[in-house]
Design a protein around this motif. Structure first.
Motif, PDB file in Angstrom:
ATOM      1  N   GLU A   1       7.703   2.063 -10.382  1.00  0.00           N
ATOM      2  CA  GLU A   1       8.980   1.821 -11.165  1.00  0.00           C
ATOM      3  C   GLU A   1      10.387   1.553 -10.351  1.00  0.00           C
ATOM      4  N   LEU A   2      10.441   2.259  -9.112  1.00  0.00           N
ATOM      5  CA  LEU A   2      11.350   1.937  -8.375  1.00  0.00           C
ATOM      6  C   LEU A   2      11.520   0.707  -7.486  1.00  0.00           C
TER       7      LEU A   2
ATOM      8  N   GLY B   1       7.220  -3.689 -15.823  1.00  0.00           N
ATOM      9  CA  GLY B   1       8.653  -3.690 -15.898  1.00  0.00           C
ATOM     10  C   GLY B   1       8.492  -2.934 -17.522  1.00  0.00           C
ATOM     11  N   GLU B   2       7.369  -3.210 -18.344  1.00  0.00           N
ATOM     12  CA  GLU B   2       7.313  -2.442 -19.662  1.00  0.00           C
ATOM     13  C   GLU B   2       6.181  -1.492 -19.534  1.00  0.00           C
ATOM     14  N   HIS B   3       5.039  -1.798 -18.714  1.00  0.00           N
ATOM     15  CA  HIS B   3       3.864  -0.850 -19.098  1.00  0.00           C
ATOM     16  C   HIS B   3       3.276  -0.709 -17.715  1.00  0.00           C
ATOM     17  N   PHE B   4       2.807   0.457 -17.909  1.00  0.00           N
ATOM     18  CA  PHE B   4       1.853   0.986 -16.507  1.00  0.00           C
ATOM     19  C   PHE B   4       0.535   0.874 -16.759  1.00  0.00           C
ATOM     20  N   TYR B   5      -0.420   0.302 -15.599  1.00  0.00           N
ATOM     21  CA  TYR B   5      -1.724   0.262 -15.991  1.00  0.00           C
ATOM     22  C   TYR B   5      -2.260   0.901 -14.713  1.00  0.00           C
ATOM     23  N   GLU B   6      -3.174   1.873 -14.963  1.00  0.00           N
ATOM     24  CA  GLU B   6      -3.769   2.617 -13.918  1.00  0.00           C
ATOM     25  C   GLU B   6      -5.063   1.665 -13.730  1.00  0.00           C
ATOM     26  N   LEU B   7      -5.288   1.128 -12.686  1.00  0.00           N
ATOM     27  CA  LEU B   7      -6.347   0.238 -12.320  1.00  0.00           C
ATOM     28  C   LEU B   7      -7.547   0.969 -11.583  1.00  0.00           C
ATOM     29  N   ARG B   8      -8.645   1.464 -12.094  1.00  0.00           N
ATOM     30  CA  ARG B   8      -9.534   2.282 -11.016  1.00  0.00           C
ATOM     31  C   ARG B   8     -10.964   1.520 -10.865  1.00  0.00           C
ATOM     32  N   SER B   9     -11.203   1.704  -9.509  1.00  0.00           N
ATOM     33  CA  SER B   9     -12.558   1.051  -9.347  1.00  0.00           C
ATOM     34  C   SER B   9     -13.488   2.450  -8.582  1.00  0.00           C
ATOM     35  N   SER B  10     -14.744   2.069  -8.652  1.00  0.00           N
ATOM     36  CA  SER B  10     -15.181   3.191  -7.482  1.00  0.00           C
ATOM     37  C   SER B  10     -14.878   2.843  -6.159  1.00  0.00           C
ATOM     38  N   ARG B  11     -14.786   4.331  -5.433  1.00  0.00           N
ATOM     39  CA  ARG B  11     -14.264   3.889  -4.118  1.00  0.00           C
ATOM     40  C   ARG B  11     -15.711   3.742  -3.158  1.00  0.00           C
ATOM     41  N   ILE B  12     -15.840   2.520  -2.707  1.00  0.00           N
ATOM     42  CA  ILE B  12     -16.959   2.318  -1.941  1.00  0.00           C
ATOM     43  C   ILE B  12     -16.959   3.112  -0.608  1.00  0.00           C
ATOM     44  N   LYS B  13     -18.099   3.724  -0.224  1.00  0.00           N
ATOM     45  CA  LYS B  13     -18.121   4.374   1.099  1.00  0.00           C
ATOM     46  C   LYS B  13     -18.498   3.473   2.203  1.00  0.00           C
ATOM     47  N   THR B  14     -17.554   3.108   2.828  1.00  0.00           N
ATOM     48  CA  THR B  14     -17.885   2.150   3.923  1.00  0.00           C
ATOM     49  C   THR B  14     -16.630   1.932   4.963  1.00  0.00           C
ATOM     50  N   ARG B  15     -17.063   1.805   6.099  1.00  0.00           N
ATOM     51  CA  ARG B  15     -15.982   1.584   7.080  1.00  0.00           C
ATOM     52  C   ARG B  15     -15.322   0.237   7.278  1.00  0.00           C
ATOM     53  N   ASN B  16     -16.084  -0.597   6.474  1.00  0.00           N
ATOM     54  CA  ASN B  16     -15.620  -2.368   6.243  1.00  0.00           C
ATOM     55  C   ASN B  16     -14.425  -2.247   5.415  1.00  0.00           C
TER      56      ASN B  16
ATOM     57  N   VAL C   1       4.748  -5.101 -10.095  1.00  0.00           N
ATOM     58  CA  VAL C   1       4.521  -4.608  -8.820  1.00  0.00           C
ATOM     59  C   VAL C   1       2.985  -3.998  -9.032  1.00  0.00           C
ATOM     60  N   LEU C   2       2.518  -3.794  -7.731  1.00  0.00           N
ATOM     61  CA  LEU C   2       1.081  -3.375  -7.563  1.00  0.00           C
ATOM     62  C   LEU C   2       1.231  -2.271  -6.258  1.00  0.00           C
TER      63      LEU C   2
ATOM     64  N   ASN D   1       0.889  -1.261  -0.102  1.00  0.00           N
ATOM     65  CA  ASN D   1       0.022  -0.051   0.106  1.00  0.00           C
ATOM     66  C   ASN D   1       0.860   1.187   0.121  1.00  0.00           C
ATOM     67  N   ILE D   2       0.168   2.347   0.096  1.00  0.00           N
ATOM     68  CA  ILE D   2       1.141   3.732  -0.121  1.00  0.00           C
ATOM     69  C   ILE D   2       2.192   3.701   0.980  1.00  0.00           C
ATOM     70  N   LYS D   3       1.841   3.204   2.550  1.00  0.00           N
ATOM     71  CA  LYS D   3       2.853   3.603   3.522  1.00  0.00           C
ATOM     72  C   LYS D   3       3.865   2.762   3.135  1.00  0.00           C
ATOM     73  N   GLU D   4       3.462   1.294   2.789  1.00  0.00           N
ATOM     74  CA  GLU D   4       4.528   0.308   2.632  1.00  0.00           C
ATOM     75  C   GLU D   4       5.507   0.623   1.389  1.00  0.00           C
ATOM     76  N   ALA D   5       5.012   1.141   0.494  1.00  0.00           N
ATOM     77  CA  ALA D   5       5.712   1.593  -0.878  1.00  0.00           C
ATOM     78  C   ALA D   5       6.685   2.513  -0.055  1.00  0.00           C
ATOM     79  N   SER D   6       6.355   3.530   0.343  1.00  0.00           N
ATOM     80  CA  SER D   6       7.175   4.407   0.717  1.00  0.00           C
ATOM     81  C   SER D   6       8.315   3.909   1.825  1.00  0.00           C
ATOM     82  N   ALA D   7       7.881   3.177   2.797  1.00  0.00           N
ATOM     83  CA  ALA D   7       8.911   2.651   3.627  1.00  0.00           C
ATOM     84  C   ALA D   7       9.831   1.810   2.896  1.00  0.00           C
TER      85      ALA D   7
END
Ligand SMILES: Nc1ncnc2c1ncn2[C@@H]1O[C@H](COP(=O)(O)OP(=O)(O)OP(=O)(O)O)[C@@H](O)[C@H]1O
Ligand SMILES: Cc1ncc(CO)c(N)n1
Ligand SMILES: [Mg+2]
Length: 535
Positions: free
Chosen positions: A194-195, A224-239, A204-205, A170-176
């Motif tokens: 990429e890094l 390693g060759e192509h980037f894919y931006e995978l999008r889905s709707s963000r579900i409004k939930t605490r779960n 890498v995801l 996730n974002i924090k882990e990628a950063s770390a």
């Protein structure tokens, strides 16, 4: 050796023998091997993430999942209260037990709490080959609790990631993993992907579930060759507790089934989105982030744990079968007709509509179900198992040329009601073998609701009832003038009558149902007092 750990057999020859034996057994049994994921992860006592999420995700995706537990956490929706690391040699023992015996396709890792555990895993992977390694570099829970400390980072970077077919930070882990770089935008995520790829994993995801200010749930996939931006709707939930573990397990499951990497990732993302949408209102625990339902079964309000009791044969007593043509003719909706029949005493309702399109039929089924549920009356759907499933009706009624009861049972599960139309003893026997709950037997009298349907008469009904192992409802041309005769026969297993025209091809459904109910009550009381024939 850590205290409390007892190794029962440590001889290599034991394992070697087992490997030879098990492959021979597989050959001998001729069994097909099934897709198999081994999850090497921590236990979450709240069961939203960790090993428990992995097991549920694999089960939901139809893949076998074995487990090596690296750590036991005391955790709930509030946070992680305590962590108990499993001794490294015992992690090694679990790995050996599974990998020496079972054909694992894909290993998926979650919480790896120490350098020692990572080393033990890498050693096992050199001894036992698998097709792919999915690494979810779990470090910090959403509640902010540390699941694997910074001391692990260099081993992850230098030894684990180069072995991985995919790594899913996730974002924090990628950063770390990248020495604390800032990650706040989709462009930052691409850069991080990429890094990270340069460290050696084949794919890498970078997951953007926690990306601030993002309307969509965006993940970046890089091969390693192509980037894919995978999008889905963000579900409004605490779960959303355990989305990361689930996503990685689902990727592993799809890879085990043979999917290419990008397909596996896409399917996994769609699965998480679907499960979150389905579970958005469920309420488990009092903390900030709840678990979701991997098996899409727990939604409140409509499911079997809220339904009344399992099938009760006495519900067949006054069985109302709707006919959309008749209700239209008398200017009323099917829902109004069903409500009137229930008010008049119908004990079960079957929705029968040979002409409606699927969309309309489903809408009608849902509306009727609401009426039926509020009165505790089961609702069955004629023929259409798909509509029964989609509306969560109580079951189906199928004819001899419809879907066989066994197949319907597999689709609907053990709790739903299945009825089958039968004219003969053989068909009744088949319905019983096919795990139906009741049979509808007829046509007893001739009727114009079914063309080319030969009648079996009262004798035919008696013959089938006497031989049937299932409860029976009589059907076909039954009305106020003959219902009494049918019930007064007192034949074994006959629990009631199913009626179409005499309820719905009438102006006043309520009055007709009341009349039939009273008549049946009288007939069944006289038949039970006059004979001992009823079982
Ligand atoms: N509210 C949401 N709606 C739709 N998808 C979501 C949502 N939250 C997360 N996801 C998706 O779930 C997957 C896991 O992403 P996330 O960034 O939450 O991982 P994580 O932080 O490792 O999860 P965990 O909660 O298990 O630690 C990603 O595909 C992400 O896009
Ligand atoms: C045991 C365990 N593994 C992974 C996570 C990350 O969600 C968690 N919270 N707990
Ligand atoms: Mg998250």
């Amino acid at each position: 050796m850590a205290s409390g750990v007892v190794i029962l057999s440590n001889s290599l020859s034991f394992y070697q023998k087992r490997i030879v034996m098990s492959s021979r057994m597989q050959e001998k049994n001729g069994g097909a091997s099934i897709p198999h994921v081994l999850s090497v992860a921590g236990s979450d006592s709240g069961a939203g993430a960790g090993i428990q999420a992995d097991l549920k995700a694999c089960a939901a995706r139809g893949v076998y999942c074995s487990t090596v537990i690296t750590s036991v956490t005391a955790q709930n929706t509030v946070g992680v209260q305590a962590v108990h690391a499993v001794p490294e040699d015992f992690v090694a023992q679990q790995l050996k037990s599974v990998l020496s015996d079972m054909q694992v396709d894909v290993v998926k890792t979650g919480m790896l709490p120490s350098v020692g555990v990572v080393k033990v895993l890498l050693q096992s992977l050199t001894e036992f080959s698998v097709r792919a390694l999915v690494v979810d570099p779990v470090m910090v829970s959403t509640s902010g609790d540390v699941l694997a400390g910074p001391s692990i980072l260099s081993t992850f970077r230098e030894e684990l990631l180069p072995m991985a077919n995919i790594v899913t930070p996730n974002i924090k882990e990628a950063s770390a993993l990248l020495g604390g770089i800032r990650l706040e935008t989709v462009a930052d995520m691409r850069n991080a992907a990429e890094l990270l790829h340069a460290l050696g994993p084949r794919n890498v995801l970078v997951k953007g579930g926690d990306l601030p200010d993002s309307l969509d749930a965006v993940d970046i996939f890089f091969n390693g060759e192509h980037f894919y931006e995978l999008r889905s709707s963000r579900i409004k939930t605490r779960n959303t507790h355990g989305t990361g573990c689930t996503l990685a397990s689902c990727i592993a499951a799809e890879l085990a089934k043979g999917s290419p990497m990008l397909t596996a990732v896409r399917v996994a993302k769609r699965y998480v989105e679907t499960a979150l949408e389905y579970s958005k209102d469920i309420l488990i625990g009092n903390g900030i982030q709840g678990p979701f339902d991997h098996l899409l079964r727990l939604k409140s309000g409509s499911h079997s744990f809220h339904r009344k009791d399992a099938f009760n044969p006495s519900d067949l007593f006054l069985y109302a079968v709707t006919d959309s043509g008749m209700n239209k003719k008398w200017g009323r909706s099917t829902v109004d007709a069903v409500a009137a029949a229930i008010q008049g005493g119908a004990t079960i309702v079957q929705l029968r509509d040979k002409d409606a399109g699927t969309k309309d039929f489903l809408e009608t089924a849902k509306s009727c179900l609401a009426v039926c549920r509020s009165h505790g009356v089961p609702l069955l759907i004629n023929d259409r198992v798909d509509v029964a499933l989609a509306s969560d009706a109580d079951g189906v009624h199928v004819g001899q040329s419809d879907m066989p009861a066994t197949v319907a049972r597999t689709l609907l599960g053990p709790e739903k009601i299945i009825g089958v139309s039968c004219k003969t003893i053989e068909q009744a026997q088949q319905a019983w073998i096919g795990s139906a709950d009741y049979i509808g037997c007829g046509g007893v009298y001739s009727t114009n609701t079914k063309a080319n349907n030969p009648t079996i008469g009262l004798d035919g009904l008696k013959t089938v009832c006497s031989a049937s192992k299932l409860p029976v409802v009589a059907i076909g041309g039954i009305n106020a003038s003959n219902a009494g005769t049918v019930m007064e026969m007192g034949v074994p297993n006959l629990k009631g009558v199913a009626i179409v025209s005499a309820l719905f091809d009438r102006e006043n459904v309520l009055a007709e149902t009341k009349k039939l109910h009273a008549l049946l009550m009288e007939a069944s009381s006289s038949s039970s007092s006059s004979s001992s024939k009823i079982q």
